[in-house]
Scaffold this motif. Structure first.
Motif, PDB file in Angstrom:
ATOM      1  N   GLN A 321      -1.699  33.957  27.462  1.00  0.00           N
ATOM      2  CA  GLN A 321      -1.639  33.490  28.855  1.00  0.00           C
ATOM      3  C   GLN A 321      -2.068  34.601  29.793  1.00  0.00           C
ATOM      4  O   GLN A 321      -2.803  34.346  30.773  1.00  0.00           O
ATOM      5  CB  GLN A 321      -0.204  33.047  29.178  1.00  0.00           C
ATOM      6  CG  GLN A 321      -0.053  32.445  30.564  1.00  0.00           C
ATOM      7  CD  GLN A 321       1.353  31.942  30.804  1.00  0.00           C
ATOM      8  OE1 GLN A 321       2.207  32.006  29.914  1.00  0.00           O
ATOM      9  NE2 GLN A 321       1.603  31.439  32.002  1.00  0.00           N
ATOM     10  N   ARG A 322      -1.681  35.793  29.477  1.00  0.00           N
ATOM     11  CA  ARG A 322      -2.092  36.928  30.305  1.00  0.00           C
ATOM     12  C   ARG A 322      -3.611  37.121  30.241  1.00  0.00           C
ATOM     13  O   ARG A 322      -4.277  37.405  31.266  1.00  0.00           O
ATOM     14  CB  ARG A 322      -1.371  38.189  29.804  1.00  0.00           C
ATOM     15  CG  ARG A 322      -1.755  39.482  30.494  1.00  0.00           C
ATOM     16  CD  ARG A 322      -1.344  39.466  31.953  1.00  0.00           C
ATOM     17  NE  ARG A 322      -1.584  40.750  32.562  1.00  0.00           N
ATOM     18  CZ  ARG A 322      -1.586  40.979  33.871  1.00  0.00           C
ATOM     19  NH1 ARG A 322      -1.348  39.965  34.719  1.00  0.00           N
ATOM     20  NH2 ARG A 322      -1.806  42.178  34.351  1.00  0.00           N
ATOM     21  N   LEU A 323      -4.181  36.943  29.033  1.00  0.00           N
ATOM     22  CA  LEU A 323      -5.625  37.089  28.865  1.00  0.00           C
ATOM     23  C   LEU A 323      -6.362  36.018  29.678  1.00  0.00           C
ATOM     24  O   LEU A 323      -7.393  36.314  30.321  1.00  0.00           O
ATOM     25  CB  LEU A 323      -5.981  36.972  27.378  1.00  0.00           C
ATOM     26  CG  LEU A 323      -7.455  37.109  27.014  1.00  0.00           C
ATOM     27  CD1 LEU A 323      -7.990  38.482  27.443  1.00  0.00           C
ATOM     28  CD2 LEU A 323      -7.648  36.926  25.514  1.00  0.00           C
ATOM     29  N   ASP A 324      -5.848  34.782  29.640  1.00  0.00           N
ATOM     30  CA  ASP A 324      -6.469  33.729  30.434  1.00  0.00           C
ATOM     31  C   ASP A 324      -6.439  34.070  31.915  1.00  0.00           C
ATOM     32  O   ASP A 324      -7.409  33.842  32.646  1.00  0.00           O
ATOM     33  CB  ASP A 324      -5.748  32.389  30.194  1.00  0.00           C
ATOM     34  CG  ASP A 324      -5.972  31.875  28.773  1.00  0.00           C
ATOM     35  OD1 ASP A 324      -6.944  32.322  28.142  1.00  0.00           O
ATOM     36  OD2 ASP A 324      -5.156  31.056  28.293  1.00  0.00           O
ATOM     37  N   GLU A 325      -5.318  34.630  32.365  1.00  0.00           N
ATOM     38  CA  GLU A 325      -5.221  34.992  33.775  1.00  0.00           C
ATOM     39  C   GLU A 325      -6.225  36.091  34.126  1.00  0.00           C
ATOM     40  O   GLU A 325      -6.901  36.042  35.177  1.00  0.00           O
ATOM     41  CB  GLU A 325      -3.784  35.470  34.095  1.00  0.00           C
ATOM     42  CG  GLU A 325      -2.742  34.353  34.042  1.00  0.00           C
ATOM     43  CD  GLU A 325      -1.352  34.893  34.304  1.00  0.00           C
ATOM     44  OE1 GLU A 325      -1.217  36.128  34.457  1.00  0.00           O
ATOM     45  OE2 GLU A 325      -0.392  34.084  34.346  1.00  0.00           O
ATOM     46  N   GLU A 327      -9.008  36.720  32.570  1.00  0.00           N
ATOM     47  CA  GLU A 327     -10.363  36.156  32.503  1.00  0.00           C
ATOM     48  C   GLU A 327     -10.693  35.393  33.779  1.00  0.00           C
ATOM     49  O   GLU A 327     -11.803  35.502  34.344  1.00  0.00           O
ATOM     50  CB  GLU A 327     -10.475  35.231  31.290  1.00  0.00           C
ATOM     51  CG  GLU A 327     -11.875  34.625  31.123  1.00  0.00           C
ATOM     52  CD  GLU A 327     -11.967  33.699  29.921  1.00  0.00           C
ATOM     53  OE1 GLU A 327     -13.043  33.165  29.657  1.00  0.00           O
ATOM     54  OE2 GLU A 327     -10.902  33.521  29.235  1.00  0.00           O
ATOM     55  N   ALA A 328      -9.733  34.636  34.269  1.00  0.00           N
ATOM     56  CA  ALA A 328      -9.957  33.873  35.505  1.00  0.00           C
ATOM     57  C   ALA A 328     -10.164  34.815  36.673  1.00  0.00           C
ATOM     58  O   ALA A 328     -11.040  34.596  37.542  1.00  0.00           O
ATOM     59  CB  ALA A 328      -8.770  32.953  35.745  1.00  0.00           C
ATOM     60  N   ARG A 329      -9.362  35.864  36.711  1.00  0.00           N
ATOM     61  CA  ARG A 329      -9.512  36.834  37.807  1.00  0.00           C
ATOM     62  C   ARG A 329     -10.881  37.521  37.734  1.00  0.00           C
ATOM     63  O   ARG A 329     -11.521  37.788  38.760  1.00  0.00           O
ATOM     64  CB  ARG A 329      -8.381  37.861  37.736  1.00  0.00           C
ATOM     65  CG  ARG A 329      -7.014  37.283  38.106  1.00  0.00           C
ATOM     66  CD  ARG A 329      -5.924  38.299  37.907  1.00  0.00           C
ATOM     67  NE  ARG A 329      -6.161  39.484  38.709  1.00  0.00           N
ATOM     68  CZ  ARG A 329      -5.410  40.611  38.656  1.00  0.00           C
ATOM     69  NH1 ARG A 329      -4.385  40.659  37.816  1.00  0.00           N
ATOM     70  NH2 ARG A 329      -5.686  41.630  39.421  1.00  0.00           N
ATOM     71  N   LEU A 330     -11.330  37.817  36.476  1.00  0.00           N
ATOM     72  CA  LEU A 330     -12.632  38.463  36.316  1.00  0.00           C
ATOM     73  C   LEU A 330     -13.755  37.531  36.794  1.00  0.00           C
ATOM     74  O   LEU A 330     -14.692  37.955  37.507  1.00  0.00           O
ATOM     75  CB  LEU A 330     -12.841  38.841  34.853  1.00  0.00           C
ATOM     76  CG  LEU A 330     -14.181  39.493  34.497  1.00  0.00           C
ATOM     77  CD1 LEU A 330     -14.374  40.789  35.289  1.00  0.00           C
ATOM     78  CD2 LEU A 330     -14.275  39.769  33.008  1.00  0.00           C
ATOM     79  N   ARG A 331     -13.680  36.271  36.442  1.00  0.00           N
ATOM     80  CA  ARG A 331     -14.704  35.320  36.870  1.00  0.00           C
ATOM     81  C   ARG A 331     -14.715  35.183  38.390  1.00  0.00           C
ATOM     82  O   ARG A 331     -15.800  35.151  39.018  1.00  0.00           O
ATOM     83  CB  ARG A 331     -14.456  33.956  36.234  1.00  0.00           C
ATOM     84  CG  ARG A 331     -14.751  33.933  34.727  1.00  0.00           C
ATOM     85  CD  ARG A 331     -14.408  32.578  34.152  1.00  0.00           C
ATOM     86  NE  ARG A 331     -14.717  32.526  32.725  1.00  0.00           N
ATOM     87  CZ  ARG A 331     -14.454  31.495  31.960  1.00  0.00           C
ATOM     88  NH1 ARG A 331     -13.876  30.433  32.480  1.00  0.00           N
ATOM     89  NH2 ARG A 331     -14.770  31.524  30.679  1.00  0.00           N
TER      90      ARG A 331
END
Length: 353
Positions: A321-325, A327-331
């Protein structure tokens, strides 16, 4: 009052009343309490209830008075010619100047010598410490076997067995048969105490006898019996005579019971009381166990929650879940930079045009 002496003379002159008063003070302070043995004579009991009599022997006599509050405790009927032993205060009857004894205790003369021997032995053994308490010989709360030193026949042993059977039927009783009266009684009692101490097959010993006169109870006043009780390694309960009877054995024993039946009640608990007590303890133990189990169950739930939190799968889910967050922030960040760069490019292109 004292009169004034004539001039030139060194004599001290007393009135008769003053002389008797001084003589009485000298007698009472000089002799105090005495024991006197003699024969009763001239016995008189007026309406006041006091006793007036003389004590005499072959060579002399002395006047005596025993007031009502004292003679109420007499255990026999005084009469002329009876030999008695009295405890009295030496005094003087001032109105007549009569030397007299004020008696506060009287007993039959046959018991007098025994009473004096009793008091002498009591004083001797007390000075040696035989009457001191012994913490190392405490009575057991629930004896495994009771020893009884008494006559094998008679009411005493039946009373003891009946009480023990009623209070605690399963308790074994070991009887040491002895004579409890007569010349051979003291030796048999000593031998029984020594045998019980050597065998150590009981937890408590009851030394018992029914009531009787001082002479009847005398074996329990023997020095050998007192020393055997003191030397016995097993706790000894003295149950000799009635409640008003007192023997040397009572002072030497670890516990004095007023009667043999009372001794049986003192040494063992009542079965019904013990059952109620055990039931109460069981209930308390059950409540304590339930509280303990509930606390342990709550702790187990808390540990399970902690374990779930620390489980690797839970940690992987959290990291995913942290990785998804991230990744979203990076995008979002890249999109925003591209947007700003396009805007900047549009501005530059406009300026070039």
């Amino acid at each position: 009052m004292r009169t004034t002496p004539p001039a030139g003379r060194a004599k001290t002159v007393f009135t008769v009343a003053r002389l008797n008063q001084e003589a009485r003070a000298v007698l009472e302070s000089g002799l105090g309490i005495v024991w006197v043995e003699g024969e009763l004579s001239n016995l008189a009991r007026p309406a006041s209830g006091h006793l007036y009599f003389s004590l005499k022997d072959g060579r002399a006599q002395v006047r005596c008075a025993m007031f009502r509050q004292r003679n109420r405790a007499l255990r026999f009927a005084p009469r002329d010619g009876l030999k008695v032993l009295v405890r009295a205060r030496v005094s003087l009857y001032e109105p007549r100047g009569d030397f007299q004894l004020q008696v506060d205790h009287m007993e039959a003369g046959g018991e007098g010598a025994l009473r004096l021997a009793f008091e002498a032995l009591k004083t001797k053994l007390a000075a040696e410490g035989l009457f001191d308490e012994r913490p190392d010989r405490e009575l057991p709360s629930l004896p495994q076997r009771v020893g009884v030193i008494t006559s094998p026949s008679g009411a005493v042993i039946r009373d003891i067995l009946n009480v023990l059977r009623r209070r605690f039927p399963a308790l074994p009783v070991l009887i040491y048969p002895v004579a409890v009266q007569g010349d051979a009684a003291a030796g048999q009692i000593v031998a029984a105490l020594e045998r019980a101490g050597r065998r150590a097959d009981c937890d408590v010993i009851v030394l018992a006898r029914g009531g009787g006169s001082l002479e009847d109870l005398w074996p329990f006043n023997e020095e050998a019996v007192a020393r055997a009780i003191h030397a016995c390694p097993i706790p000894v309960v003295s149950a000799v005579g009635h409640e008003t009877d007192v023997t040397i054995a009572d002072f030497t024993a670890d516990l004095r019971a007023p009667t043999p039946s009372a001794a049986a009640e003192l040494i063992v608990p009542d079965r019904a009381d013990l059952a109620r007590h055990v039931g109460s303890l069981v209930e308390r133990a059950q409540r304590a166990a339930r509280r303990h189990f509930e606390r342990q169950r709550e702790r187990l739930r808390w540990l399970e929650g902690r374990l779930q939190q620390c489980h690797p799968g839970q940690r992987l889910h959290t990291q995913a879940q942290r990785l998804d967050e991230l990744e979203a922030r990076l995008r979002n960040s890249v999109s925003q930079r591209l947007r700003r760069a396009r805007q900047d490019l549009d501005v530059v292109m406009a300026r070039l045009l």
